[in-house]
Design an enzyme around this catalytic site. Structure first.
Site, PDB file in Angstrom:
ATOM      1  N   GLU A 101       0.947  -1.293   0.096  1.00 15.55           N
ATOM      2  CA  GLU A 101       0.057  -0.051   0.095  1.00 15.55           C
ATOM      3  C   GLU A 101       0.699   1.366   0.056  1.00 15.55           C
ATOM      4  O   GLU A 101       2.100   1.238   0.353  1.00 15.55           O
ATOM      5  CB  GLU A 101      -1.000   0.150   1.272  1.00 15.55           C
ATOM      6  CG  GLU A 101      -1.819  -0.983   1.098  1.00 15.55           C
ATOM      7  CD  GLU A 101      -2.913  -0.877   2.360  1.00 15.55           C
ATOM      8  OE1 GLU A 101      -4.227  -1.367   1.966  1.00 15.55           O
ATOM      9  OE2 GLU A 101      -2.602  -0.350   3.388  1.00 15.55           O
ATOM     10  N   CYS A 124       3.627   8.341   1.110  1.00 19.28           N
ATOM     11  CA  CYS A 124       4.034   7.599   2.129  1.00 19.28           C
ATOM     12  C   CYS A 124       4.391   6.267   1.295  1.00 19.28           C
ATOM     13  O   CYS A 124       3.516   5.668   0.892  1.00 19.28           O
ATOM     14  CB  CYS A 124       3.405   7.604   3.207  1.00 19.28           C
ATOM     15  SG  CYS A 124       3.744   6.093   4.438  1.00 19.28           S
ATOM     16  N   CYS A 151       7.176  -7.196   6.715  1.00 23.55           N
ATOM     17  CA  CYS A 151       8.683  -6.836   7.369  1.00 23.55           C
ATOM     18  C   CYS A 151       9.030  -7.836   8.325  1.00 23.55           C
ATOM     19  O   CYS A 151       8.208  -8.912   8.689  1.00 23.55           O
ATOM     20  CB  CYS A 151       7.719  -5.690   8.239  1.00 23.55           C
ATOM     21  SG  CYS A 151       9.354  -4.575   8.876  1.00 23.55           S
ATOM     22  N   CYS A 200       7.899  -5.136  15.601  1.00 21.16           N
ATOM     23  CA  CYS A 200       7.928  -4.171  16.501  1.00 21.16           C
ATOM     24  C   CYS A 200       6.308  -4.454  17.286  1.00 21.16           C
ATOM     25  O   CYS A 200       5.422  -4.842  16.401  1.00 21.16           O
ATOM     26  CB  CYS A 200       7.667  -2.789  15.871  1.00 21.16           C
ATOM     27  SG  CYS A 200       9.466  -2.412  15.028  1.00 21.16           S
ATOM     28  N   CYS A 248       3.112  -2.542  15.934  1.00 18.25           N
ATOM     29  CA  CYS A 248       2.893  -2.235  14.446  1.00 18.25           C
ATOM     30  C   CYS A 248       2.247  -3.574  13.881  1.00 18.25           C
ATOM     31  O   CYS A 248       2.657  -4.643  14.187  1.00 18.25           O
ATOM     32  CB  CYS A 248       4.306  -2.028  13.883  1.00 18.25           C
ATOM     33  SG  CYS A 248       4.264  -1.811  12.075  1.00 18.25           S
ATOM     34  N   GLY A 268       7.750  -2.205   5.692  1.00 21.46           N
ATOM     35  CA  GLY A 268       9.037  -2.686   5.523  1.00 21.46           C
ATOM     36  C   GLY A 268       9.997  -1.627   6.146  1.00 21.46           C
ATOM     37  O   GLY A 268       9.888  -0.612   6.631  1.00 21.46           O
ATOM     38  N   GLU A 269      11.299  -2.231   6.285  1.00 26.22           N
ATOM     39  CA  GLU A 269      12.432  -1.548   6.826  1.00 26.22           C
ATOM     40  C   GLU A 269      13.385  -1.133   5.757  1.00 26.22           C
ATOM     41  O   GLU A 269      14.132  -1.971   5.259  1.00 26.22           O
ATOM     42  CB  GLU A 269      13.181  -2.617   7.852  1.00 26.22           C
ATOM     43  CG  GLU A 269      14.531  -2.103   8.438  1.00 26.22           C
ATOM     44  CD  GLU A 269      14.511  -0.570   8.791  1.00 26.22           C
ATOM     45  OE1 GLU A 269      13.613  -0.268   9.520  1.00 26.22           O
ATOM     46  OE2 GLU A 269      15.272   0.252   8.367  1.00 26.22           O
ATOM     47  N   SER A 329      12.727   6.383   6.932  1.00 26.18           N
ATOM     48  CA  SER A 329      12.626   5.889   8.279  1.00 26.18           C
ATOM     49  C   SER A 329      13.061   4.744   8.628  1.00 26.18           C
ATOM     50  O   SER A 329      12.609   3.666   7.923  1.00 26.18           O
ATOM     51  CB  SER A 329      10.917   6.275   8.510  1.00 26.18           C
ATOM     52  OG  SER A 329      10.743   6.008   9.969  1.00 26.18           O
ATOM     53  N   SER A 361      12.819   5.566  14.264  1.00 31.17           N
ATOM     54  CA  SER A 361      11.564   5.350  15.303  1.00 31.17           C
ATOM     55  C   SER A 361      12.025   4.930  16.372  1.00 31.17           C
ATOM     56  O   SER A 361      12.437   3.805  16.833  1.00 31.17           O
ATOM     57  CB  SER A 361      11.136   3.875  14.501  1.00 31.17           C
ATOM     58  OG  SER A 361      10.357   4.396  13.042  1.00 31.17           O
ATOM     59  N   LEU A 362      11.933   6.052  17.241  1.00 30.43           N
ATOM     60  CA  LEU A 362      12.523   5.650  18.645  1.00 30.43           C
ATOM     61  C   LEU A 362      11.921   5.044  19.767  1.00 30.43           C
ATOM     62  O   LEU A 362      12.067   4.095  20.081  1.00 30.43           O
ATOM     63  CB  LEU A 362      13.219   7.103  18.975  1.00 30.43           C
ATOM     64  CG  LEU A 362      14.189   7.015  20.268  1.00 30.43           C
ATOM     65  CD1 LEU A 362      15.434   6.450  19.937  1.00 30.43           C
ATOM     66  CD2 LEU A 362      14.245   8.660  20.771  1.00 30.43           C
ATOM     67  N   HIS A 363      10.805   5.841  19.980  1.00 32.17           N
ATOM     68  CA  HIS A 363       9.608   5.348  20.470  1.00 32.17           C
ATOM     69  C   HIS A 363      10.032   5.055  22.164  1.00 32.17           C
ATOM     70  O   HIS A 363       8.779   4.449  22.969  1.00 32.17           O
ATOM     71  CB  HIS A 363       8.968   4.062  20.232  1.00 32.17           C
ATOM     72  CG  HIS A 363       8.732   4.066  18.694  1.00 32.17           C
ATOM     73  ND1 HIS A 363       8.028   5.277  18.390  1.00 32.17           N
ATOM     74  CD2 HIS A 363       8.719   3.345  17.557  1.00 32.17           C
ATOM     75  CE1 HIS A 363       7.782   5.062  16.991  1.00 32.17           C
ATOM     76  NE2 HIS A 363       8.203   3.864  16.728  1.00 32.17           N
ATOM     77  N   ASN A 413      -2.034   4.309  16.641  1.00 32.36           N
ATOM     78  CA  ASN A 413      -3.175   4.037  15.796  1.00 32.36           C
ATOM     79  C   ASN A 413      -3.335   2.379  16.133  1.00 32.36           C
ATOM     80  O   ASN A 413      -2.686   1.579  15.851  1.00 32.36           O
ATOM     81  CB  ASN A 413      -2.759   4.202  14.259  1.00 32.36           C
ATOM     82  CG  ASN A 413      -2.576   5.280  13.845  1.00 32.36           C
ATOM     83  OD1 ASN A 413      -3.649   6.195  14.129  1.00 32.36           O
ATOM     84  ND2 ASN A 413      -1.489   5.637  13.273  1.00 32.36           N
ATOM     85  N   CYS A 455      -0.211   5.102  10.002  1.00 35.62           N
ATOM     86  CA  CYS A 455       0.624   4.398  10.409  1.00 35.62           C
ATOM     87  C   CYS A 455       0.880   3.154  10.912  1.00 35.62           C
ATOM     88  O   CYS A 455      -0.220   2.900  12.087  1.00 35.62           O
ATOM     89  CB  CYS A 455       1.926   5.231  11.208  1.00 35.62           C
ATOM     90  SG  CYS A 455       2.277   6.668  10.996  1.00 35.62           S
TER      91      CYS A 455
END
Ligand code: SAH
Length: 394
Positions: free
Chosen positions: A115, A128, A135, A139, A142, A200-201, A232, A254-256, A331, A374
């Site tokens: 997508e 985006c 992936c 995470c 996600c 994906g990464e 990212s 992507s720290l989080h 989300n 996201c």
């Protein structure tokens, strides 16, 4: 909300390989294979480039400057097909999401699907895009992380996403916008920014991401400036320096979480590349400056990472890095154990960050009605397709 599958989009798969997405190097190599003399190659690549990426040509016929024999030769061996648009959804807030299917790469491949989301804002339009199908990162917050990795996308497939999006939006000067497409605003393009924040990464698919950035940023074609292309990453430390040196894009992390113990749980890649190493790589990122800041994404998870003490620690951690902080309300997706932080918590967190001198925009969730936010990509659409099919079948 608008959900449909158009018959035109379901057209037969192209039998010939497509030139859409090719790099200059690839075009030069194929022209040489088709007998174009060495001294002409640069010029011919430039001409094709203009048609492919500036005009968005869908046929070889209008390429008059390419010369009839070469046009015929190219048309006999190649197509200008884009990834197939399986579904297009338009949110009430103008966000658009496309489910794209790529041509099969071998006999076992049914055509990978990803997508891609377009987010219009008053001063920009952001696309985006995805770098992998599925992936490997897992995470814990996600949705994409719950799907297996199918494969890396090629550079051409990554570039194909913006070509399709520009076509659907009517964002190529030479093409009439499709029904429902928007009209280009004067000379400026609707897609001004590109973020690798889909599936994906990106840094696990380094070469293809780097090559696609080269095509996206080329000033004679798609012309998205490198300052407006952001890759990212969850923190693939050994590739971060290379990204700056070889692609020259902007970087988002992507720290989080502000400590390894929590980050190990949220972003398991942290066990391999802990915070200290990640932040050192950020400090050394080629080209980072106060004018070219690194974005730190921080997803707001209720009772997990949203305390004022964590906000203060975040500011302390980022002290010597030219940084921007992007707070993302979580989300939710079916089956997740996390909840989004309460609004007051997000505001309090944001205020601490703001008082420390960071503009800390809270990223407004966009396109929630079409599950385009996201971490919601792909699986949700598949559910909707099943639902749409059921409704169509009565
Ligand atoms: N693998 C890359 C890029 C894809 S994710 C990376 O990790 O950066 C793009 C951003 O969306 C990341 O910051 C990711 O952590 C965030 N994200 C993923 N799931 C989310 C969710 N459910 N809610 C909010 N943000 C999410």
């Amino acid at each position: 909300m608008n959900f449909h599958e158009t018959s035109q989009d379901r057209a037969a798969k192209p039998a010939l390989p497509s030139l859409v997405g090719a790099t200059r190097k690839e075009l030069a190599a194929l022209l040489a294979r088709h007998g174009v003399p060495e001294r002409e190659i640069r010029m011919r690549v430039g001409q094709l480039w203009h048609w492919l990426y500036f005009q968005g040509a869908t046929h070889f016929d209008p390429m008059l400057n390419v010369g009839k024999p070469l046009r015929a030769e190219l048309a006999a061996h190649y197509s200008l097909a884009r990834p197939e648009v399986v579904a297009e959804q338009i949110s009430q807030d103008g966000t658009r999401k496309w489910l794209l299917r790529f041509a099969p790469v071998n006999a076992n491949d049914k055509g990978a699907e990803i997508e891609c989301v377009y987010i219009p804002e008053s001063d920009r339009g952001t696309l985006c895009i995805s770098s992998q199908v599925g992936c490997t990162l897992t995470c814990s917050f996600c949705h994409t992380g719950t799907q297996k990795l199918v494969r890396n996308l090629t550079a051409a497939e990554i570039v194909g996403q913006i070509v399709v999006a520009r076509e659907r939006l009517g964002d190529f000067p030479g093409l009439t916008p499709p029904e429902g497409g928007l009209l280009p605003r004067g000379d400026s393009r609707l897609i001004t920014n590109v973020v690798f924040m889909g599936m994906g990464e990106p840094l696990f698919n380094f070469e293809n991401v780097r090559d696609s950035v080269g095509v996206l940023a080329d000033g004679d074609g798609l012309s998205v400036s490198k300052r407006r292309i952001t890759v990212s990453t969850a923190g693939v430390v050994p590739q971060i320096e290379r990204l700056g040196a070889e692609a020259g894009s902007m970087l988002a992390i992507s720290l989080h979480a502000i400590c390894d113990e929590l980050r190990d749980k949220l972003v398991p890649l942290n066990k391999k590349y802990p915070l200290k190493e990640l932040l050192a790589a950020c400090r050394a990122y080629p080209g980072a400056s106060n004018a070219r800041r690194i974005t730190f994404e921080y997803v707001m998870l209720k009772g997990v990472n949203d305390s004022p003490a964590e906000a203060r620690e975040l500011v302390r951690l980022l002290k010597s890095i030219p940084a921007k902080i992007n707070l993302i309300p979580f989300n939710p997706w079916p089956g997740t154990k996390y909840e989004c932080s309460d609004w007051e918590k997000i505001e309090a967190f944001s205020e601490i960050v703001f008082n420390a001198g960071y503009a800390s925009p809270v990223r407004t969730p966009r396109g929630r009605d079409i599950l385009a936010a996201c971490g919601q990509l792909k699986s949700a659409t598949e559910k909707m397709r099943a639902r749409a099919r059921m409704m169509a079948e009565g």
